[in-house]
Design a protein around this motif. Structure first.
Motif, PDB file in Angstrom:
ATOM      1  N   GLN A 150      -5.964   7.731   0.663  1.00 57.73           N
ATOM      2  CA  GLN A 150      -7.411   7.529   0.730  1.00 57.73           C
ATOM      3  C   GLN A 150      -7.778   6.081   1.035  1.00 57.73           C
ATOM      4  N   GLY A 151      -6.773   5.236   1.216  1.00 62.55           N
ATOM      5  CA  GLY A 151      -7.027   3.843   1.544  1.00 62.55           C
ATOM      6  C   GLY A 151      -7.329   2.972   0.343  1.00 62.55           C
ATOM      7  N   ARG A 152      -7.102   3.474  -0.851  1.00 63.62           N
ATOM      8  CA  ARG A 152      -7.368   2.695  -2.054  1.00 63.62           C
ATOM      9  C   ARG A 152      -6.097   2.009  -2.542  1.00 63.62           C
ATOM     10  N   THR A 153      -6.246   0.762  -2.946  1.00 63.12           N
ATOM     11  CA  THR A 153      -5.097   0.021  -3.452  1.00 63.12           C
ATOM     12  C   THR A 153      -4.712   0.555  -4.823  1.00 63.12           C
ATOM     13  N   CYS A 154      -3.449   0.930  -4.948  1.00 54.69           N
ATOM     14  CA  CYS A 154      -2.987   1.538  -6.199  1.00 54.69           C
ATOM     15  C   CYS A 154      -1.960   0.678  -6.915  1.00 54.69           C
ATOM     16  N   GLY A 155      -1.485  -0.371  -6.261  1.00 54.63           N
ATOM     17  CA  GLY A 155      -0.490  -1.232  -6.878  1.00 54.63           C
ATOM     18  C   GLY A 155      -0.077  -2.313  -5.899  1.00 54.63           C
ATOM     19  N   CYS A 156       1.028  -2.954  -6.189  1.00 58.27           N
ATOM     20  CA  CYS A 156       1.549  -3.943  -5.241  1.00 58.27           C
ATOM     21  C   CYS A 156       3.060  -4.034  -5.376  1.00 58.27           C
ATOM     22  N   LEU A 157       3.686  -4.475  -4.294  1.00 57.74           N
ATOM     23  CA  LEU A 157       5.125  -4.696  -4.260  1.00 57.74           C
ATOM     24  C   LEU A 157       5.346  -6.196  -4.117  1.00 57.74           C
ATOM     25  N   GLN A 158       6.179  -6.744  -4.975  1.00 59.61           N
ATOM     26  CA  GLN A 158       6.302  -8.198  -5.056  1.00 59.61           C
ATOM     27  C   GLN A 158       7.768  -8.625  -5.007  1.00 59.61           C
ATOM     28  N   LEU A 159       8.017  -9.680  -4.248  1.00 60.97           N
ATOM     29  CA  LEU A 159       9.329 -10.323  -4.233  1.00 60.97           C
ATOM     30  C   LEU A 159       9.238 -11.630  -5.013  1.00 60.97           C
ATOM     31  N   ILE A 160      10.304 -11.957  -5.736  1.00 66.20           N
ATOM     32  CA  ILE A 160      10.345 -13.194  -6.512  1.00 66.20           C
ATOM     33  C   ILE A 160      11.556 -14.011  -6.061  1.00 66.20           C
ATOM     34  N   ASN A 161      11.298 -15.246  -5.662  1.00 63.95           N
ATOM     35  CA  ASN A 161      12.337 -16.244  -5.362  1.00 63.95           C
ATOM     36  C   ASN A 161      13.196 -15.874  -4.152  1.00 63.95           C
ATOM     37  N   LYS A 162      12.856 -16.440  -3.004  1.00 67.06           N
ATOM     38  CA  LYS A 162      13.704 -16.336  -1.822  1.00 67.06           C
ATOM     39  C   LYS A 162      14.985 -17.121  -2.093  1.00 67.06           C
ATOM     40  N   ARG A 163      16.136 -16.519  -1.805  1.00 69.00           N
ATOM     41  CA  ARG A 163      17.402 -17.190  -2.135  1.00 69.00           C
ATOM     42  C   ARG A 163      17.593 -18.466  -1.317  1.00 69.00           C
ATOM     43  N   GLU A 164      17.169 -18.440  -0.060  1.00 67.21           N
ATOM     44  CA  GLU A 164      17.261 -19.632   0.781  1.00 67.21           C
ATOM     45  C   GLU A 164      15.948 -19.810   1.524  1.00 67.21           C
ATOM     46  N   GLY A 165      15.342 -20.974   1.395  1.00 69.39           N
ATOM     47  CA  GLY A 165      14.107 -21.261   2.095  1.00 69.39           C
ATOM     48  C   GLY A 165      12.912 -20.593   1.433  1.00 69.39           C
ATOM     49  N   ALA A 166      11.890 -20.273   2.256  1.00 69.53           N
ATOM     50  CA  ALA A 166      10.647 -19.689   1.753  1.00 69.53           C
ATOM     51  C   ALA A 166      10.388 -18.350   2.444  1.00 69.53           C
ATOM     52  N   PHE A 167       9.559 -17.525   1.811  1.00 74.92           N
ATOM     53  CA  PHE A 167       9.169 -16.257   2.422  1.00 74.92           C
ATOM     54  C   PHE A 167       8.314 -16.535   3.659  1.00 74.92           C
ATOM     55  N   ASP A 168       8.577 -15.796   4.756  1.00 70.83           N
ATOM     56  CA  ASP A 168       7.841 -16.032   5.995  1.00 70.83           C
ATOM     57  C   ASP A 168       7.165 -14.753   6.484  1.00 70.83           C
ATOM     58  N   GLN A 169       6.639 -14.813   7.717  1.00 73.40           N
ATOM     59  CA  GLN A 169       5.899 -13.687   8.283  1.00 73.40           C
ATOM     60  C   GLN A 169       6.779 -12.453   8.455  1.00 73.40           C
ATOM     61  N   LYS A 170       8.047 -12.666   8.828  1.00 76.54           N
ATOM     62  CA  LYS A 170       8.956 -11.526   8.979  1.00 76.54           C
ATOM     63  C   LYS A 170       9.145 -10.817   7.640  1.00 76.54           C
ATOM     64  N   ASP A 171       9.304 -11.605   6.587  1.00 77.15           N
ATOM     65  CA  ASP A 171       9.455 -11.016   5.250  1.00 77.15           C
ATOM     66  C   ASP A 171       8.223 -10.184   4.889  1.00 77.15           C
ATOM     67  N   THR A 172       7.055 -10.698   5.248  1.00 77.12           N
ATOM     68  CA  THR A 172       5.809  -9.974   4.955  1.00 77.12           C
ATOM     69  C   THR A 172       5.785  -8.628   5.665  1.00 77.12           C
ATOM     70  N   GLU A 173       6.186  -8.622   6.945  1.00 74.31           N
ATOM     71  CA  GLU A 173       6.188  -7.374   7.712  1.00 74.31           C
ATOM     72  C   GLU A 173       7.133  -6.352   7.092  1.00 74.31           C
ATOM     73  N   TYR A 174       8.337  -6.805   6.756  1.00 74.44           N
ATOM     74  CA  TYR A 174       9.305  -5.893   6.147  1.00 74.44           C
ATOM     75  C   TYR A 174       8.812  -5.383   4.791  1.00 74.44           C
ATOM     76  N   LEU A 175       8.237  -6.276   4.014  1.00 72.22           N
ATOM     77  CA  LEU A 175       7.785  -5.881   2.682  1.00 72.22           C
ATOM     78  C   LEU A 175       6.652  -4.855   2.770  1.00 72.22           C
ATOM     79  N   MET A 176       5.798  -4.980   3.782  1.00 75.69           N
ATOM     80  CA  MET A 176       4.719  -4.004   3.955  1.00 75.69           C
ATOM     81  C   MET A 176       5.282  -2.631   4.334  1.00 75.69           C
ATOM     82  N   ILE A 177       6.339  -2.624   5.145  1.00 74.89           N
ATOM     83  CA  ILE A 177       6.999  -1.354   5.478  1.00 74.89           C
ATOM     84  C   ILE A 177       7.552  -0.709   4.216  1.00 74.89           C
ATOM     85  N   MET A 178       8.207  -1.516   3.396  1.00 75.00           N
ATOM     86  CA  MET A 178       8.809  -0.993   2.171  1.00 75.00           C
ATOM     87  C   MET A 178       7.743  -0.532   1.175  1.00 75.00           C
ATOM     88  N   ALA A 179       6.612  -1.232   1.144  1.00 77.81           N
ATOM     89  CA  ALA A 179       5.512  -0.813   0.273  1.00 77.81           C
ATOM     90  C   ALA A 179       4.977   0.548   0.710  1.00 77.81           C
TER      91      ALA A 179
END
Length: 443
Positions: A150-179
């Motif tokens: 229905q398009g309503r936000t029901c929760g969120c998927l969160q990553l904690i601590n990138k092992r090397e470097g910082a989270f970037d745009q690619k990580d965001t895209e993948y995380l949205m797929i997994m969500a």
């Protein structure tokens, strides 16, 4: 997964602001990797129907593929105003909760926005007093909203601590797929759970149908010089109409009752009535006493909004005298040999309304060819395709035109006409019909 957690997918905070989808990565290698990851995760989700196993696999793979120390799934429990938190630790899916507050997860859920925090301690939304997720000490976050169909936000998927470097745009895209995959897993589990629950309830209903059918006579009794026909059809698998026969040495008693309401509650009361009648009815010759006891039992042991119309008759098939007591039921029809019809008038209050009521017993003589027709209001109030009721006039006209038929022939004709009238629609009420006719060939 608890029922509340599953239901939360269907009841969630409205999205206040929908984020724009990240732009496509121009090179094919990245696109190929995304497709490969999607196929891999979809296979994981489909490898089991158990939601906890699906969440475990998805959280593990999300953490591994995106090279984070921890992956966390938050689901809102709106009834308790808390967050249900899921994460994997030491090979086990852990589930904890915390009050819904003003942290990063809450911000993502309420605003429907992606949040990428490089330094958690510099972000005012970071809550230091949070539920400890294993031994992970948060430094950076990447969180994406999860929306249902229905398009309503029901929760969120969160990553904690990138092992090397910082989270970037690619990580965001993948995380949205997994969500999206995680949301799909929850919704599929909910649908599967509902299907199993429906199947379980259907099995229970079928058992109830079998039990109630056992309460009704399996065949009509054979009485010298008489024909008997009986028919019952509940409107919702089980119902509140009840009929029965009670043989005595020289007489046959029978009853027809219509309990208020429909479905399971009415069926339970008919079972109660059946048990009570069979406990004492064969020991009492007086119809007035039978109805008096039934009325008091109903009054004492049912809720104040429940009652039943109740007809009790006793036929002496040697003298052809018929005595009856009517407690609020539709007056039966008495059809004479020449086709004239009259009503067996005599009515008291339905049973269960008053603690004590003085019911009247009446008596008639049945001549050769005379016939009694008893029925519940489900017969006359049956609705046709045009929302018109079958009605007493239509019933009376059919009886007057076919009075010469046997009890079985007339009963089958009436049921056939009813089914033709109602079509294939759902019955509005239970239907019961009983016909008792003195034979002509006994002359």
């Amino acid at each position: 997964m608890s029922a509340i957690m599953l239901e939360r997918v269907e009841k969630s905070h409205p999205v206040q602001e929908t984020p724009a989808m990240p732009s496509r990565v121009p090179y094919s290698r990245h696109l190929s990797r995304k497709m490969s990851t999607l196929v891999h995760l979809t296979r994981l989700v489909n490898s089991t129907r158990k939601l906890d196993q699906q969440l475990h696999l998805l959280l593990d793979e999300t953490r591994r593929i995106l090279e984070a120390e921890q992956a966390v799934f938050y689901l809102v429990n709106e009834e308790r105003q808390e967050l249900l938190i899921h994460f994997v630790w030491e090979g086990q899916l852990k589930r904890v909760s915390r009050p819904f507050g003003a942290g990063i997860a809450e911000y993502v859920i309420l605003n429907g926005k992606v949040v990428n925090v490089a330094d958690a301690y510099k972000d005012p939304r970071f809550q230091r007093q949070v539920v400890r997720l294993g031994e992970t000490s948060p430094r950076s976050f990447l969180a994406v909203p999860m929306a249902n169909r229905q398009g309503r936000t029901c929760g969120c998927l969160q990553l904690i601590n990138k092992r090397e470097g910082a989270f970037d745009q690619k990580d965001t895209e993948y995380l949205m797929i997994m969500a999206d995959l995680m949301t799909m897993a929850i919704q599929n589990a909910l649908a599967f759970s509902r299907t199993r629950e429906y199947q379980r309830l259907e099995r229970e209903i079928q058992r109830a149908v079998g039990i109630q059918r056992q309460l009704l006579p399996t065949k009509v009794p054979q009485v010298p010089g008489y024909e008997i026909f009986a028919f019952n059809q509940p409107s919702r698998h089980v119902g509140g109409d009840y009929y029965d026969f009670f043989p005595f040495p020289r007489t046959l008693a029978f009853t027809l009752a219509d309990v208020s309401g429909k479905g399971v509650p009415a069926a339970l009361l008919t079972a109660n009535l059946h048990a009570f009648l069979h406990a004492f009815a064969n020991e009492i010759d007086s119809g007035k006493e039978v109805v008096r006891r039934v009325n008091r039992h109903f009054y004492l042991y049912t809720s104040s909004d429940m009652f039943a119309t109740f007809f009790w008759g006793n036929l002496n098939y040697h003298t052809h005298q018929f005595r009856y007591v009517n407690a609020g039921h539709i007056p039966p029809l008495l059809v004479h040999r020449n086709g004239t019809v009259e009503k067996l008038k005599s009515s008291g209050l339905p049973i269960g309304i008053m603690d004590s009521f003085e019911y009247q017993e009446k008596e008639i003589s049945l001549e050769y060819g005379d016939m009694m027709i008893l029925f519940s209001d489900g017969i006359t109030e049956a609705s046709g395709i045009a929302a018109e009721q079958f009605g007493k006039r239509r019933l009376l006209r059919l009886v007057e035109q076919n009075y010469y038929l046997s009890a079985k022939e007339l009963g089958r004709l009436l049921i056939s006409q009813l089914r033709q009238f109602t079509g294939s629609g759902q019955l509005d009420d239970d239907m019961t019909l009983m016909i008792v006719k003195r034979k002509l060939d006994s002359l």
